[in-house]
Design an enzyme around this catalytic site. Structure first.
Site, PDB file in Angstrom:
ATOM      1  CB  ALA A  69      -0.887  -0.013   1.236  1.00  0.00           C
ATOM      2  N   GLY A 112       0.682  -5.012   0.933  1.00  0.00           N
ATOM      3  CA  GLY A 112      -0.492  -5.072   0.068  1.00  0.00           C
ATOM      4  C   GLY A 112      -0.183  -5.686  -1.289  1.00  0.00           C
ATOM      5  CD  GLU A 115      -2.339  -7.603   2.848  1.00  0.00           C
ATOM      6  OE1 GLU A 115      -2.058  -6.426   2.552  1.00  0.00           O
ATOM      7  OE2 GLU A 115      -2.940  -7.909   3.888  1.00  0.00           O
ATOM      8  CD  GLU A 135       1.686  -5.597   5.602  1.00  0.00           C
ATOM      9  OE1 GLU A 135       2.519  -6.478   5.936  1.00  0.00           O
ATOM     10  OE2 GLU A 135       0.886  -5.750   4.671  1.00  0.00           O
TER      11      GLU A 135
HETATM   12  C1  LIG Z   1      -0.828  -1.305   5.651  1.00  0.00           C
HETATM   13  C2  LIG Z   1      -1.267  -2.135   4.522  1.00  0.00           C
HETATM   14  C3  LIG Z   1      -2.694  -2.462   4.478  1.00  0.00           C
HETATM   15  C4  LIG Z   1      -0.486  -2.593   3.607  1.00  0.00           C
HETATM   16  C5  LIG Z   1       0.913  -2.221   3.241  1.00  0.00           C
HETATM   17  O1  LIG Z   1       1.240  -2.684   2.235  1.00  0.00           O
HETATM   18  S1  LIG Z   1       1.983  -1.200   4.099  1.00  0.00           S
HETATM   19  C6  LIG Z   1       3.430  -1.187   3.060  1.00  0.00           C
HETATM   20  C7  LIG Z   1       4.224  -2.441   3.131  1.00  0.00           C
HETATM   21  N1  LIG Z   1       5.408  -2.337   2.306  1.00  0.00           N
HETATM   22  C8  LIG Z   1       6.585  -1.949   2.765  1.00  0.00           C
HETATM   23  O2  LIG Z   1       6.751  -1.655   3.920  1.00  0.00           O
HETATM   24  C9  LIG Z   1       7.708  -1.857   1.744  1.00  0.00           C
HETATM   25  C10 LIG Z   1       8.208  -0.428   1.641  1.00  0.00           C
HETATM   26  N2  LIG Z   1       9.309  -0.324   0.683  1.00  0.00           N
HETATM   27  C11 LIG Z   1      10.565  -0.719   0.966  1.00  0.00           C
HETATM   28  O3  LIG Z   1      10.855  -1.240   2.017  1.00  0.00           O
HETATM   29  C12 LIG Z   1      11.594  -0.486  -0.065  1.00  0.00           C
HETATM   30  O4  LIG Z   1      11.123   0.489  -0.968  1.00  0.00           O
HETATM   31  C13 LIG Z   1      11.983  -1.757  -0.867  1.00  0.00           C
HETATM   32  C14 LIG Z   1      12.744  -2.720   0.044  1.00  0.00           C
HETATM   33  C15 LIG Z   1      10.770  -2.438  -1.466  1.00  0.00           C
HETATM   34  C16 LIG Z   1      12.912  -1.358  -2.068  1.00  0.00           C
HETATM   35  O5  LIG Z   1      14.010  -0.611  -1.580  1.00  0.00           O
HETATM   36  P1  LIG Z   1      14.906   0.241  -2.615  1.00  0.00           P
HETATM   37  O6  LIG Z   1      16.001   0.840  -1.826  1.00  0.00           O
HETATM   38  O7  LIG Z   1      15.257  -0.593  -3.782  1.00  0.00           O
HETATM   39  O8  LIG Z   1      13.930   1.370  -3.191  1.00  0.00           O
HETATM   40  P2  LIG Z   1      13.414   2.683  -2.430  1.00  0.00           P
HETATM   41  O9  LIG Z   1      14.355   3.796  -2.693  1.00  0.00           O
HETATM   42  O10 LIG Z   1      13.077   2.385  -1.030  1.00  0.00           O
HETATM   43  O11 LIG Z   1      12.018   2.943  -3.195  1.00  0.00           O
HETATM   44  C17 LIG Z   1      11.957   3.628  -4.433  1.00  0.00           C
HETATM   45  C18 LIG Z   1      10.836   4.650  -4.342  1.00  0.00           C
HETATM   46  O12 LIG Z   1       9.610   3.944  -4.116  1.00  0.00           O
HETATM   47  C19 LIG Z   1       8.980   4.457  -2.944  1.00  0.00           C
HETATM   48  N3  LIG Z   1       8.238   3.381  -2.285  1.00  0.00           N
HETATM   49  C20 LIG Z   1       8.608   2.113  -2.090  1.00  0.00           C
HETATM   50  N4  LIG Z   1       7.672   1.423  -1.455  1.00  0.00           N
HETATM   51  C21 LIG Z   1       6.679   2.300  -1.205  1.00  0.00           C
HETATM   52  C22 LIG Z   1       5.403   2.186  -0.551  1.00  0.00           C
HETATM   53  N5  LIG Z   1       4.949   1.013  -0.065  1.00  0.00           N
HETATM   54  N6  LIG Z   1       4.646   3.276  -0.475  1.00  0.00           N
HETATM   55  C23 LIG Z   1       5.043   4.467  -0.991  1.00  0.00           C
HETATM   56  N7  LIG Z   1       6.224   4.628  -1.645  1.00  0.00           N
HETATM   57  C24 LIG Z   1       7.030   3.565  -1.738  1.00  0.00           C
HETATM   58  C25 LIG Z   1      10.132   4.952  -2.095  1.00  0.00           C
HETATM   59  O13 LIG Z   1       9.673   5.859  -1.148  1.00  0.00           O
HETATM   60  C26 LIG Z   1      10.995   5.582  -3.151  1.00  0.00           C
HETATM   61  O14 LIG Z   1      10.451   6.820  -3.544  1.00  0.00           O
HETATM   62  P3  LIG Z   1      11.282   8.186  -3.313  1.00  0.00           P
HETATM   63  O15 LIG Z   1      12.544   8.016  -4.099  1.00  0.00           O
HETATM   64  O16 LIG Z   1      10.383   9.252  -3.835  1.00  0.00           O
HETATM   65  O17 LIG Z   1      11.522   8.282  -1.836  1.00  0.00           O
END
Ligand SMILES: CC(C)=CC(=O)SCCNC(=O)CCNC(=O)[C@H](O)C(C)(C)COP(=O)(O)OP(=O)(O)OC[C@H]1O[C@@H](n2cnc3c(N)ncnc32)[C@H](O)[C@@H]1OP(=O)(O)O
Length: 261
Positions: A69, A112, A115, A135
């Site tokens: 998400a 998500g 999921e 999460e």
């Molecule tokens: C709560 C519910 C119902 C469901 C959920 O899904 S909560 C979210 C669960 N997912 C996570 O916690 C994963 C979050 N992402 C990461 O941990 C990392 O991005 C990674 C391990 C998947 C990849 O790491 P990497 O270093 O290769 O890339 P990043 O620089 O971290 O990401 C690139 C770019 O994408 C944005 N990003 C990544 N995931 C999300 C996300 N879930 N939501 C919003 N944005 C996301 C990340 O911020 C980055 O953007 P910026 O360069 O603008 O900061």
């Protein structure tokens, strides 16, 4: 054929009787924002209702099926907004479709993203795929069915470990655990998923839909109820022209020509 449908966060394409939907927010690793989920639901509903489509493939990018998400969108949400807005309920549209959906997963399928992949009917994974429910590291837990579907797919021990620690599973572990149906080289992911989808789409559509409904029933009811349900649906299949065609074709040693009736 590529179709311009005015979507901004997904791409849709049809190839014969198969619809291919590609999540398309590469800059955010396909984070599932509200707009993306609305567009995805709209596209799925459209293909589900289209008699020319027999199967749907859902995929992301090489780097991410979806990284979950959209955390940036969720971060300021208050409890009243979360409760009254029922943020995740619209996601159920993915699980409630009647035609088969294959998830073709490369790279991250987290939170998500994992999921949504599990809401599909089966997952074909690239050897680069990584699955996880991280999460808990954000101070929440899975909220789109992850605690339930992951547990049914991989069992309590592995599901508990993944949800409590946020550890990711690679493709090989996911296959061993039963989360994915098979693993293929990343370069062949879409071709393999499309081949499976074309096979399904070549079958009788009503029989495919009845089969999907019957398998899904096993998640929702007791064994005895499920077997009763299967028996009734099986009996009803003898009212279809496609049952006559399929069995006649076998007897006549020819390929069946299903008419979806
Ligand atoms: C709560 C519910 C119902 C469901 C959920 O899904 S909560 C979210 C669960 N997912 C996570 O916690 C994963 C979050 N992402 C990461 O941990 C990392 O991005 C990674 C391990 C998947 C990849 O790491 P990497 O270093 O290769 O890339 P990043 O620089 O971290 O990401 C690139 C770019 O994408 C944005 N990003 C990544 N995931 C999300 C996300 N879930 N939501 C919003 N944005 C996301 C990340 O911020 C980055 O953007 P910026 O360069 O603008 O900061």
């Amino acid at each position: 054929m590529t179709e311009a449908q005015g979507y901004e966060t997904i791409l849709t394409e049809t190839r014969g009787r198969v619809a291919l939907i590609t999540l398309n927010r590469p800059q955010a690793l396909n984070a599932l924002c509200a707009q993306l989920m609305t567009e995805l639901n709209d596209a799925l509903a459209r293909f589900d209702a289209d008699p020319a489509i027999g199967c749907i493939v859902l995929t992301g990018s090489e780097k991410a099926f979806a990284a979950g998400a959209d955390i940036k969108e969720l971060q300021p949400t208050t409890y009243p907004q979360s409760y009254t807005g029922d943020l995740i309920t619209p996601w159920d549209g993915v699980a409630n479709r009647r035609k088969p959906i294959i998830a073709a997963v490369a790279g991250f399928a987290l939170g998500g993203g994992c999921e949504v992949a599990m809401m599909c009917d089966f997952i074909i994974a690239a050897d680069t795929a990584k699955f996880g429910q991280p999460e808990i590291r954000l101070g929440v837990m899975p909220g789109a069915g992850g605690t339930q579907r992951l547990t049914r797919l991989v069992g309590k021990s592995k599901a508990m470990e993944m949800c409590l620690t946020g550890r990711m599973m690679d493709a090989a572990e996911a296959e061993r655990a039963g989360l994915v149906s098979r693993v293929v080289p990343a370069a062949e992911l879409i071709a393999e998923a499309m081949k499976a989808a074309e096979t399904i789409a070549s079958m009788s559509l009503p029989i495919v839909m009845m089969t999907k409904e019957s398998v899904n029933r096993s998640y929702e009811t007791t064994l005895a109820e499920g077997i009763r349900f299967e028996r009734r649906v099986f009996q009803a299949m003898f009212a279809t022209a496609d049952q006559k065609e399929g069995m006649s074709a076998f007897v006549d040693k020819r390929k069946p020509a299903f008419r979806n009736g």
